[in-house]
Design a protein around this motif. Structure first.
Motif, PDB file in Angstrom:
ATOM      1  N   VAL A 174     -15.954   3.810  -1.824  1.00  0.00           N
ATOM      2  CA  VAL A 174     -14.966   4.120  -0.795  1.00  0.00           C
ATOM      3  C   VAL A 174     -13.577   4.045  -1.430  1.00  0.00           C
ATOM      4  O   VAL A 174     -13.252   3.048  -2.099  1.00  0.00           O
ATOM      5  CB  VAL A 174     -15.063   3.124   0.376  1.00  0.00           C
ATOM      6  CG1 VAL A 174     -14.029   3.454   1.446  1.00  0.00           C
ATOM      7  CG2 VAL A 174     -16.466   3.130   0.969  1.00  0.00           C
ATOM      8  N   PRO A 175     -12.720   5.072  -1.279  1.00  0.00           N
ATOM      9  CA  PRO A 175     -11.378   5.020  -1.872  1.00  0.00           C
ATOM     10  C   PRO A 175     -10.597   3.791  -1.412  1.00  0.00           C
ATOM     11  O   PRO A 175     -10.714   3.353  -0.268  1.00  0.00           O
ATOM     12  CB  PRO A 175     -10.719   6.315  -1.385  1.00  0.00           C
ATOM     13  CG  PRO A 175     -11.870   7.235  -1.133  1.00  0.00           C
ATOM     14  CD  PRO A 175     -12.979   6.361  -0.623  1.00  0.00           C
ATOM     15  N   LEU A 176      -9.801   3.258  -2.318  1.00  0.00           N
ATOM     16  CA  LEU A 176      -9.057   2.020  -2.075  1.00  0.00           C
ATOM     17  C   LEU A 176      -7.595   2.358  -1.818  1.00  0.00           C
ATOM     18  O   LEU A 176      -6.885   2.804  -2.720  1.00  0.00           O
ATOM     19  CB  LEU A 176      -9.177   1.104  -3.287  1.00  0.00           C
ATOM     20  CG  LEU A 176     -10.613   0.692  -3.645  1.00  0.00           C
ATOM     21  CD1 LEU A 176     -10.687   0.240  -5.088  1.00  0.00           C
ATOM     22  CD2 LEU A 176     -11.091  -0.388  -2.699  1.00  0.00           C
ATOM     23  N   SER A 177      -7.128   2.132  -0.598  1.00  0.00           N
ATOM     24  CA  SER A 177      -5.754   2.499  -0.264  1.00  0.00           C
ATOM     25  C   SER A 177      -4.925   1.326   0.240  1.00  0.00           C
ATOM     26  O   SER A 177      -3.766   1.494   0.583  1.00  0.00           O
ATOM     27  CB  SER A 177      -5.749   3.605   0.800  1.00  0.00           C
ATOM     28  OG  SER A 177      -6.416   3.180   1.973  1.00  0.00           O
ATOM     29  N   GLY A 178      -5.495   0.117   0.288  1.00  0.00           N
ATOM     30  CA  GLY A 178      -4.759  -1.039   0.781  1.00  0.00           C
ATOM     31  C   GLY A 178      -3.821  -1.621  -0.261  1.00  0.00           C
ATOM     32  O   GLY A 178      -3.735  -1.150  -1.397  1.00  0.00           O
ATOM     33  N   PRO A 179      -3.079  -2.679   0.104  1.00  0.00           N
ATOM     34  CA  PRO A 179      -2.172  -3.340  -0.847  1.00  0.00           C
ATOM     35  C   PRO A 179      -2.947  -4.053  -1.947  1.00  0.00           C
ATOM     36  O   PRO A 179      -4.135  -4.348  -1.803  1.00  0.00           O
ATOM     37  CB  PRO A 179      -1.407  -4.325   0.030  1.00  0.00           C
ATOM     38  CG  PRO A 179      -2.320  -4.594   1.181  1.00  0.00           C
ATOM     39  CD  PRO A 179      -3.065  -3.323   1.424  1.00  0.00           C
ATOM     40  N   ILE A 180      -2.259  -4.343  -3.038  1.00  0.00           N
ATOM     41  CA  ILE A 180      -2.836  -5.099  -4.140  1.00  0.00           C
ATOM     42  C   ILE A 180      -2.375  -6.549  -4.039  1.00  0.00           C
ATOM     43  O   ILE A 180      -1.181  -6.815  -3.865  1.00  0.00           O
ATOM     44  CB  ILE A 180      -2.410  -4.512  -5.496  1.00  0.00           C
ATOM     45  CG1 ILE A 180      -3.006  -3.116  -5.698  1.00  0.00           C
ATOM     46  CG2 ILE A 180      -2.814  -5.430  -6.651  1.00  0.00           C
ATOM     47  CD1 ILE A 180      -2.475  -2.397  -6.930  1.00  0.00           C
ATOM     48  N   SER A 181      -3.317  -7.483  -4.151  1.00  0.00           N
ATOM     49  CA  SER A 181      -2.990  -8.906  -4.296  1.00  0.00           C
ATOM     50  C   SER A 181      -3.351  -9.337  -5.705  1.00  0.00           C
ATOM     51  O   SER A 181      -4.489  -9.143  -6.143  1.00  0.00           O
ATOM     52  CB  SER A 181      -3.770  -9.758  -3.296  1.00  0.00           C
ATOM     53  OG  SER A 181      -3.378  -9.508  -1.972  1.00  0.00           O
TER      54      SER A 181
ATOM     55  N   ALA B  32       0.851  -1.192   0.000  1.00  0.00           N
ATOM     56  CA  ALA B  32       0.000   0.000   0.000  1.00  0.00           C
ATOM     57  C   ALA B  32       0.886   1.242   0.000  1.00  0.00           C
ATOM     58  O   ALA B  32       1.721   1.415   0.886  1.00  0.00           O
ATOM     59  CB  ALA B  32      -0.895  -0.007   1.235  1.00  0.00           C
ATOM     60  N   VAL B  33       0.720   2.071  -1.006  1.00  0.00           N
ATOM     61  CA  VAL B  33       1.468   3.329  -1.107  1.00  0.00           C
ATOM     62  C   VAL B  33       0.509   4.428  -1.558  1.00  0.00           C
ATOM     63  O   VAL B  33      -0.497   4.149  -2.229  1.00  0.00           O
ATOM     64  CB  VAL B  33       2.646   3.217  -2.105  1.00  0.00           C
ATOM     65  CG1 VAL B  33       3.713   2.257  -1.601  1.00  0.00           C
ATOM     66  CG2 VAL B  33       2.152   2.785  -3.475  1.00  0.00           C
TER      67      VAL B  33
ATOM     68  N   GLY C 102      -9.690 -16.037  -7.226  1.00  0.00           N
ATOM     69  CA  GLY C 102      -9.317 -14.638  -7.310  1.00  0.00           C
ATOM     70  C   GLY C 102      -8.289 -14.332  -8.385  1.00  0.00           C
ATOM     71  O   GLY C 102      -7.370 -15.111  -8.642  1.00  0.00           O
ATOM     72  N   LEU C 103      -8.463 -13.147  -9.009  1.00  0.00           N
ATOM     73  CA  LEU C 103      -7.471 -12.598  -9.926  1.00  0.00           C
ATOM     74  C   LEU C 103      -6.826 -11.345  -9.340  1.00  0.00           C
ATOM     75  O   LEU C 103      -5.629 -11.106  -9.544  1.00  0.00           O
ATOM     76  CB  LEU C 103      -8.104 -12.238 -11.277  1.00  0.00           C
ATOM     77  CG  LEU C 103      -8.349 -13.376 -12.261  1.00  0.00           C
ATOM     78  CD1 LEU C 103      -9.604 -14.145 -11.898  1.00  0.00           C
ATOM     79  CD2 LEU C 103      -8.466 -12.826 -13.686  1.00  0.00           C
ATOM     80  N   PHE C 104      -7.637 -10.556  -8.621  1.00  0.00           N
ATOM     81  CA  PHE C 104      -7.193  -9.246  -8.138  1.00  0.00           C
ATOM     82  C   PHE C 104      -7.953  -8.931  -6.859  1.00  0.00           C
ATOM     83  O   PHE C 104      -9.136  -9.251  -6.738  1.00  0.00           O
ATOM     84  CB  PHE C 104      -7.479  -8.182  -9.203  1.00  0.00           C
ATOM     85  CG  PHE C 104      -7.385  -6.769  -8.701  1.00  0.00           C
ATOM     86  CD1 PHE C 104      -6.173  -6.108  -8.675  1.00  0.00           C
ATOM     87  CD2 PHE C 104      -8.515  -6.090  -8.246  1.00  0.00           C
ATOM     88  CE1 PHE C 104      -6.093  -4.806  -8.197  1.00  0.00           C
ATOM     89  CE2 PHE C 104      -8.449  -4.802  -7.779  1.00  0.00           C
ATOM     90  CZ  PHE C 104      -7.226  -4.149  -7.755  1.00  0.00           C
ATOM     91  N   TYR C 105      -7.259  -8.281  -5.911  1.00  0.00           N
ATOM     92  CA  TYR C 105      -7.898  -7.913  -4.648  1.00  0.00           C
ATOM     93  C   TYR C 105      -7.188  -6.684  -4.084  1.00  0.00           C
ATOM     94  O   TYR C 105      -5.958  -6.646  -4.036  1.00  0.00           O
ATOM     95  CB  TYR C 105      -7.793  -9.085  -3.672  1.00  0.00           C
ATOM     96  CG  TYR C 105      -8.492  -8.886  -2.344  1.00  0.00           C
ATOM     97  CD1 TYR C 105      -9.861  -9.080  -2.215  1.00  0.00           C
ATOM     98  CD2 TYR C 105      -7.769  -8.540  -1.210  1.00  0.00           C
ATOM     99  CE1 TYR C 105     -10.504  -8.920  -0.998  1.00  0.00           C
ATOM    100  CE2 TYR C 105      -8.392  -8.383   0.019  1.00  0.00           C
ATOM    101  CZ  TYR C 105      -9.752  -8.575   0.119  1.00  0.00           C
ATOM    102  OH  TYR C 105     -10.384  -8.416   1.330  1.00  0.00           O
TER     103      TYR C 105
ATOM    104  N   GLU D 128      -5.339  -1.285   4.913  1.00  0.00           N
ATOM    105  CA  GLU D 128      -4.578  -2.435   5.408  1.00  0.00           C
ATOM    106  C   GLU D 128      -5.447  -3.261   6.363  1.00  0.00           C
ATOM    107  O   GLU D 128      -6.015  -2.732   7.313  1.00  0.00           O
ATOM    108  CB  GLU D 128      -3.328  -1.945   6.134  1.00  0.00           C
ATOM    109  CG  GLU D 128      -2.254  -2.992   6.280  1.00  0.00           C
ATOM    110  CD  GLU D 128      -1.301  -3.024   5.101  1.00  0.00           C
ATOM    111  OE1 GLU D 128      -0.932  -4.150   4.712  1.00  0.00           O
ATOM    112  OE2 GLU D 128      -0.938  -1.961   4.579  1.00  0.00           O
ATOM    113  N   ASP D 129      -5.560  -4.568   6.098  1.00  0.00           N
ATOM    114  CA  ASP D 129      -6.317  -5.500   6.954  1.00  0.00           C
ATOM    115  C   ASP D 129      -7.798  -5.152   7.064  1.00  0.00           C
ATOM    116  O   ASP D 129      -8.468  -5.543   8.022  1.00  0.00           O
ATOM    117  CB  ASP D 129      -5.705  -5.572   8.356  1.00  0.00           C
ATOM    118  CG  ASP D 129      -4.261  -6.051   8.328  1.00  0.00           C
ATOM    119  OD1 ASP D 129      -3.961  -6.967   7.531  1.00  0.00           O
ATOM    120  OD2 ASP D 129      -3.439  -5.509   9.082  1.00  0.00           O
ATOM    121  N   ASP D 130      -8.336  -4.435   6.101  1.00  0.00           N
ATOM    122  CA  ASP D 130      -9.756  -4.082   6.084  1.00  0.00           C
ATOM    123  C   ASP D 130     -10.505  -5.102   5.228  1.00  0.00           C
ATOM    124  O   ASP D 130     -10.028  -5.496   4.164  1.00  0.00           O
ATOM    125  CB  ASP D 130      -9.941  -2.684   5.505  1.00  0.00           C
ATOM    126  CG  ASP D 130     -11.288  -2.051   5.836  1.00  0.00           C
ATOM    127  OD1 ASP D 130     -12.311  -2.746   5.699  1.00  0.00           O
ATOM    128  OD2 ASP D 130     -11.317  -0.875   6.232  1.00  0.00           O
ATOM    129  N   ALA D 131     -11.663  -5.552   5.688  1.00  0.00           N
ATOM    130  CA  ALA D 131     -12.439  -6.547   4.939  1.00  0.00           C
ATOM    131  C   ALA D 131     -13.144  -5.937   3.727  1.00  0.00           C
ATOM    132  O   ALA D 131     -13.543  -6.657   2.809  1.00  0.00           O
ATOM    133  CB  ALA D 131     -13.468  -7.202   5.853  1.00  0.00           C
TER     134      ALA D 131
END
Length: 211
Positions: free
Chosen positions: A166-173, A56-57, A86-89, A94-97
């Protein structure tokens, strides 16, 4: 505006890390994710369990206000196995469901893509199925009007959004999300845009002209 681009080509690889050719954060490859020959150079190979992580950056926060888009080539190697794969998440934080994500259906190779709005999750499901054992191009576009899913450069489905994303600020999987299965196959040329792409740009990404 292109804000991240991982080609997965050999010159971008350093051990288990793959550089972003835009100069952003590197992708860290999980144990079972491999670099293999791809459609044009190299690609990531997933075995149904592994994932690759982008930290996450701030530059990878995705917002509906400005629009955003994801675009990539994918080759699904196996048919359905009764599980969402899954392909993308990318979680809201961080750690948010709460999250955006993309999965293959349990009973086929249609796509389900999710966004999280202020009222909860919202979905768009593809009409087309991805071919098994062949390359396809997927683009997912979000703007103030709604979300749009393109397959091989053509608009497959569009869904309006009644509530703000909701803006997405967590890491990409890439591949599996934590604790859940991912797809089996290849992923190549993954791009993230901090703006909504138009159809002509998506068509050019899906069908690039030869050098």
């Amino acid at each position: 505006m292109l804000i991240a681009h991982w080609t997965f080509d050999i010159e971008t690889i350093d051990g288990r890390s793959v550089a972003d050719v835009q100069g952003g954060p590197a992708v860290t490859l999980g144990e079972s994710v491999e670099i293999v020959p791809g459609r044009d150079g190299e690609a990531l190979s997933f075995d149904g369990r592994g994932r690759a992580i982008v930290p996450a950056v701030p530059q990878l926060v995705l917002s509906q206000i400005f629009g955003f888009a994801l675009a990539f080539h994918v080759n699904v190697a196996e048919g359905p196995d009764g599980e969402w794969r899954g392909l993308f998440y990318k979680p809201v934080g961080e750690d948010d469901a709460r999250s955006a994500g993309m999965w293959l259906y349990p009973d086929g190779t249609r796509l389900r893509t999710q966004l999280f709005t202020i009222k909860g999750p919202d979905y768009v499901d593809s009409r087309r199925s991805l071919p098994v054992g062949e390359w396809a191009h997927v683009a997912f576009v979000v703007n103030s009007d709604g979300m749009f899913l393109y397959i091989d450069g053509e608009l497959d489905v569009a869904v309006p959004l009644e509530h703000a994303v909701v803006p997405l600020s967590g890491p990409i999987s890439l591949g599996s999300e934590p604790g859940k299965p991912g797809f089996t196959g290849l992923l190549d040329d993954f791009r993230v845009y901090a703006s909504a792409l138009d159809e002509s740009t998506i068509q050019a990404l899906a069908h690039p002209l030869p050098d």
